[in-house]
Write a protein that holds these residues in place. Sequence first.
Motif, PDB file in Angstrom:
ATOM      1  N   ILE A 455       0.844  -1.205   0.000  1.00 49.76           N
ATOM      2  CA  ILE A 455       0.000   0.000   0.000  1.00 49.76           C
ATOM      3  C   ILE A 455       0.874   1.247   0.000  1.00 49.76           C
ATOM      4  O   ILE A 455       0.662   2.188  -0.788  1.00 49.76           O
ATOM      5  CB  ILE A 455      -0.944   0.013   1.218  1.00 49.76           C
ATOM      6  CG1 ILE A 455      -2.035  -1.059   1.063  1.00 49.76           C
ATOM      7  CG2 ILE A 455      -1.595   1.385   1.387  1.00 49.76           C
ATOM      8  CD1 ILE A 455      -2.906  -1.229   2.303  1.00 49.76           C
ATOM      9  N   LEU A 456       1.899   1.257   0.866  1.00 48.77           N
ATOM     10  CA  LEU A 456       2.793   2.415   0.952  1.00 48.77           C
ATOM     11  C   LEU A 456       3.599   2.574  -0.330  1.00 48.77           C
ATOM     12  O   LEU A 456       3.834   3.696  -0.792  1.00 48.77           O
ATOM     13  CB  LEU A 456       3.720   2.266   2.165  1.00 48.77           C
ATOM     14  CG  LEU A 456       3.027   2.310   3.531  1.00 48.77           C
ATOM     15  CD1 LEU A 456       4.015   1.965   4.645  1.00 48.77           C
ATOM     16  CD2 LEU A 456       2.413   3.694   3.781  1.00 48.77           C
ATOM     17  N   LYS A 457       4.022   1.467  -0.913  1.00 45.61           N
ATOM     18  CA  LYS A 457       4.771   1.528  -2.169  1.00 45.61           C
ATOM     19  C   LYS A 457       3.886   2.066  -3.295  1.00 45.61           C
ATOM     20  O   LYS A 457       4.332   2.876  -4.117  1.00 45.61           O
ATOM     21  CB  LYS A 457       5.308   0.133  -2.531  1.00 45.61           C
ATOM     22  CG  LYS A 457       6.271   0.148  -3.721  1.00 45.61           C
ATOM     23  CD  LYS A 457       6.924  -1.209  -3.924  1.00 45.61           C
ATOM     24  CE  LYS A 457       6.000  -2.161  -4.637  1.00 45.61           C
ATOM     25  NZ  LYS A 457       6.704  -3.405  -5.068  1.00 45.61           N
ATOM     26  N   LEU A 476       3.655   7.550   6.515  1.00 52.89           N
ATOM     27  CA  LEU A 476       3.603   6.104   6.754  1.00 52.89           C
ATOM     28  C   LEU A 476       2.341   5.712   7.509  1.00 52.89           C
ATOM     29  O   LEU A 476       2.360   4.871   8.413  1.00 52.89           O
ATOM     30  CB  LEU A 476       4.851   5.654   7.537  1.00 52.89           C
ATOM     31  CG  LEU A 476       6.198   5.929   6.864  1.00 52.89           C
ATOM     32  CD1 LEU A 476       7.351   5.531   7.779  1.00 52.89           C
ATOM     33  CD2 LEU A 476       6.301   5.176   5.538  1.00 52.89           C
ATOM     34  N   VAL A 477       1.238   6.327   7.149  1.00 56.58           N
ATOM     35  CA  VAL A 477      -0.037   6.089   7.824  1.00 56.58           C
ATOM     36  C   VAL A 477      -1.039   5.510   6.822  1.00 56.58           C
ATOM     37  O   VAL A 477      -1.178   6.004   5.701  1.00 56.58           O
ATOM     38  CB  VAL A 477      -0.592   7.401   8.423  1.00 56.58           C
ATOM     39  CG1 VAL A 477      -1.932   7.144   9.107  1.00 56.58           C
ATOM     40  CG2 VAL A 477       0.411   8.012   9.402  1.00 56.58           C
ATOM     41  N   ILE A 478      -1.742   4.440   7.240  1.00 59.02           N
ATOM     42  CA  ILE A 478      -2.748   3.788   6.389  1.00 59.02           C
ATOM     43  C   ILE A 478      -4.065   3.736   7.153  1.00 59.02           C
ATOM     44  O   ILE A 478      -4.094   3.299   8.313  1.00 59.02           O
ATOM     45  CB  ILE A 478      -2.312   2.346   6.017  1.00 59.02           C
ATOM     46  CG1 ILE A 478      -0.920   2.336   5.374  1.00 59.02           C
ATOM     47  CG2 ILE A 478      -3.338   1.692   5.092  1.00 59.02           C
ATOM     48  CD1 ILE A 478      -0.330   0.935   5.209  1.00 59.02           C
ATOM     49  N   SER A 479      -5.137   4.156   6.534  1.00 64.29           N
ATOM     50  CA  SER A 479      -6.445   4.077   7.193  1.00 64.29           C
ATOM     51  C   SER A 479      -6.833   2.611   7.363  1.00 64.29           C
ATOM     52  O   SER A 479      -6.506   1.766   6.516  1.00 64.29           O
ATOM     53  CB  SER A 479      -7.512   4.804   6.365  1.00 64.29           C
ATOM     54  OG  SER A 479      -7.812   4.077   5.185  1.00 64.29           O
ATOM     55  N   ILE A 542       0.249   1.979  11.249  1.00 67.90           N
ATOM     56  CA  ILE A 542       1.510   2.701  11.038  1.00 67.90           C
ATOM     57  C   ILE A 542       2.684   1.742  11.246  1.00 67.90           C
ATOM     58  O   ILE A 542       2.537   0.662  11.815  1.00 67.90           O
ATOM     59  CB  ILE A 542       1.661   3.906  11.996  1.00 67.90           C
ATOM     60  CG1 ILE A 542       1.693   3.432  13.457  1.00 67.90           C
ATOM     61  CG2 ILE A 542       0.531   4.906  11.785  1.00 67.90           C
ATOM     62  CD1 ILE A 542       2.031   4.530  14.445  1.00 67.90           C
ATOM     63  N   THR A 543       3.841   2.158  10.768  1.00 66.19           N
ATOM     64  CA  THR A 543       5.065   1.381  10.991  1.00 66.19           C
ATOM     65  C   THR A 543       6.054   2.212  11.786  1.00 66.19           C
ATOM     66  O   THR A 543       6.156   3.440  11.596  1.00 66.19           O
ATOM     67  CB  THR A 543       5.714   0.932   9.664  1.00 66.19           C
ATOM     68  OG1 THR A 543       6.947   0.255   9.956  1.00 66.19           O
ATOM     69  CG2 THR A 543       6.009   2.105   8.739  1.00 66.19           C
ATOM     70  N   GLU A 544       6.768   1.559  12.694  1.00 63.49           N
ATOM     71  CA  GLU A 544       7.833   2.218  13.445  1.00 63.49           C
ATOM     72  C   GLU A 544       9.201   1.957  12.810  1.00 63.49           C
ATOM     73  O   GLU A 544      10.183   2.581  13.189  1.00 63.49           O
ATOM     74  CB  GLU A 544       7.848   1.713  14.897  1.00 63.49           C
ATOM     75  CG  GLU A 544       6.605   2.083  15.683  1.00 63.49           C
ATOM     76  CD  GLU A 544       6.614   1.549  17.095  1.00 63.49           C
ATOM     77  OE1 GLU A 544       5.965   2.162  17.965  1.00 63.49           O
ATOM     78  OE2 GLU A 544       7.279   0.510  17.357  1.00 63.49           O
ATOM     79  N   ASP A 545       9.234   1.020  11.870  1.00 61.62           N
ATOM     80  CA  ASP A 545      10.500   0.674  11.214  1.00 61.62           C
ATOM     81  C   ASP A 545      10.202   0.147   9.822  1.00 61.62           C
ATOM     82  O   ASP A 545       9.802  -1.009   9.644  1.00 61.62           O
ATOM     83  CB  ASP A 545      11.259  -0.374  12.040  1.00 61.62           C
ATOM     84  CG  ASP A 545      12.697  -0.561  11.575  1.00 61.62           C
ATOM     85  OD1 ASP A 545      12.918  -0.629  10.351  1.00 61.62           O
ATOM     86  OD2 ASP A 545      13.600  -0.639  12.429  1.00 61.62           O
ATOM     87  N   MET A 546      10.408   0.993   8.824  1.00 58.74           N
ATOM     88  CA  MET A 546      10.074   0.641   7.444  1.00 58.74           C
ATOM     89  C   MET A 546      10.951  -0.501   6.921  1.00 58.74           C
ATOM     90  O   MET A 546      10.494  -1.340   6.143  1.00 58.74           O
ATOM     91  CB  MET A 546      10.231   1.881   6.565  1.00 58.74           C
ATOM     92  CG  MET A 546       9.630   1.751   5.184  1.00 58.74           C
ATOM     93  SD  MET A 546       7.837   1.571   5.189  1.00 58.74           S
ATOM     94  CE  MET A 546       7.511   1.682   3.410  1.00 58.74           C
ATOM     95  N   SER A 547      12.196  -0.542   7.350  1.00 60.11           N
ATOM     96  CA  SER A 547      13.092  -1.607   6.895  1.00 60.11           C
ATOM     97  C   SER A 547      12.633  -2.966   7.403  1.00 60.11           C
ATOM     98  O   SER A 547      12.658  -3.967   6.674  1.00 60.11           O
ATOM     99  CB  SER A 547      14.530  -1.333   7.356  1.00 60.11           C
ATOM    100  OG  SER A 547      15.023  -0.149   6.781  1.00 60.11           O
TER     101      SER A 547
END
Length: 565
Positions: A455-457, A476-479, A542-547
Amino acid sequence: MTDDYIKHKYDPILHQKDEWPVVKLSKYRKEFIKLVAEASKERILNFTGHNVDLLREELETTLYREKMRIKQNPWVVDPDDDNEFWSGVKSSLVQLTSESNLSTEAKREGYHKILYNITTRYAEEIASSFKHSHYKATRRMVTFGFSRLLNAARVKGFKSLFSNQYTLQDKIQIIGETDQLRDLSSKGTIVMVPTHFSNLDSILIGWTISTLGMPPYIYGAGLNLFNIQIFSYFMNALGAYKVDRRKKNLPYIETLKTYSSKAIQFGCHSLFFPGGTRSRSGKIESKLKLGLLSTAIEAQRANYQKGMNDISGKIFIVPVTINYHFVLEAPSLIQEHLSLTGQERYYKESDEFSTSYKISKFLVKFFTKGSDISVSIGNAMDILGNYVDENGSSLDRHGRVIDTRDYFVSNNKISVDNQREEEYTSMLGKRIVEEFHKINRVFSSHLVAFTAFEILKNKNKKLDLFSLLRLPEEDLVISYELFSSECERVRQRIFELRDEGKVHVAPHLKTDIDSIIKHGLQNVGMYHARRPLIQNTSGEIITEDMSLLYFYHNRLDGYDLEKLF
């Protein structure tokens, strides 16, 4: 293979320890090391064409690399006399090259002796030190310790430490072709090839083999694991032979391959991770290290040369996938992968688990959480990648019985054809990768991580991977509504793939989508300080670490699911 697992207590296939091939090998250890050392020496001489100058250059290269290893990359587990031995090799080489009055034959004998000393040392270093009493104690320790932790987590109170209400098979689910594996292991020789994501894999596979009632396997474990005290004990007790990936020289590589091949010919069931090392990216391995894999083909040909044409001389390849909700070493693994692929575009931060204390702390955390592990046993294949039936007979793609012996026959006899065997090894590697994906078991954590990352990509189509990984927090927020609908879409496609026989799914993916998302968020990266995926107080994802999110997303790479986005 079904998606569900069956709890089953398996009886031992071989009741007497003296019948175990690995016990027989341990009794024959000194003679076996000599056999491996001599055979390795001959292999290397064949590589150099018995040319004295080429052999000398190979020995000098080996000496240089070993001296550099000792100086630049020493390990605690290295022998105390390492420097002394290689200084002796240097003195012997200097003496041979400086004495001009020596005949070519005398020099040849001298270089052969040095080579044999080196292969003997390597064979001694590689060889396992299996002891039945240690194996028995370790098996009990692992089962007792893990079970107590599991029961303490699920049944509150002091009495829970001594409860047997839950077993390890509630936690570690073994699924797949277990009956076929047990049956074939009493008929021929098994080479088990699992995926590799964590340093825990070796202990986990050892426990699985024991639980299935099979005799212990020999297997290659990275020498670096022996630096960690708790792993060193388990590895030695479980019969691991040591693989030192710092050593890239020809004598070491050939000695390692010879050890594996001779052990398989001896009838020892064997296990090695064909990916060579833990998956740095989190993906199922797609490019395998073919060196050790080729030893199975070499052993099969050698068995045919000995006249072992019945089922007892046959070697079976059994793929296994290990499925975790989270991987202890994920932060350091993905950092290493991104550093190698991105170079200056990625900035590395250290987060390594490298001591017995940290490993022990992790085990306590792991077993007191609700996360599960799945071990999926695939269909057995022959050394050419053909499926085999219940009798161990090879089948072509149309289900017809074929004789693999025919592939090694030349001029009416079994012969060595290195080029042909390289092609067979490549074919087998491709088949193993296919089977890895087929028997992979999708967890909720895999589903939510894959969906969130895609989704983020998709929201940032113009960014390359490394720019995507550096996005600010506000991007980096998704509903939850979008996330839920996309997870459902991906899940439906996964079930279609399951129906096509291309993947397997965990039972918890059969519940409603909200329950699946909740389960996935609870489990994905549950031990990491910075979670790859959480739901904030507003209900957004949300993500705290994208990697880390990228690492866990990668477990579903290879199924074309990204095309849904």
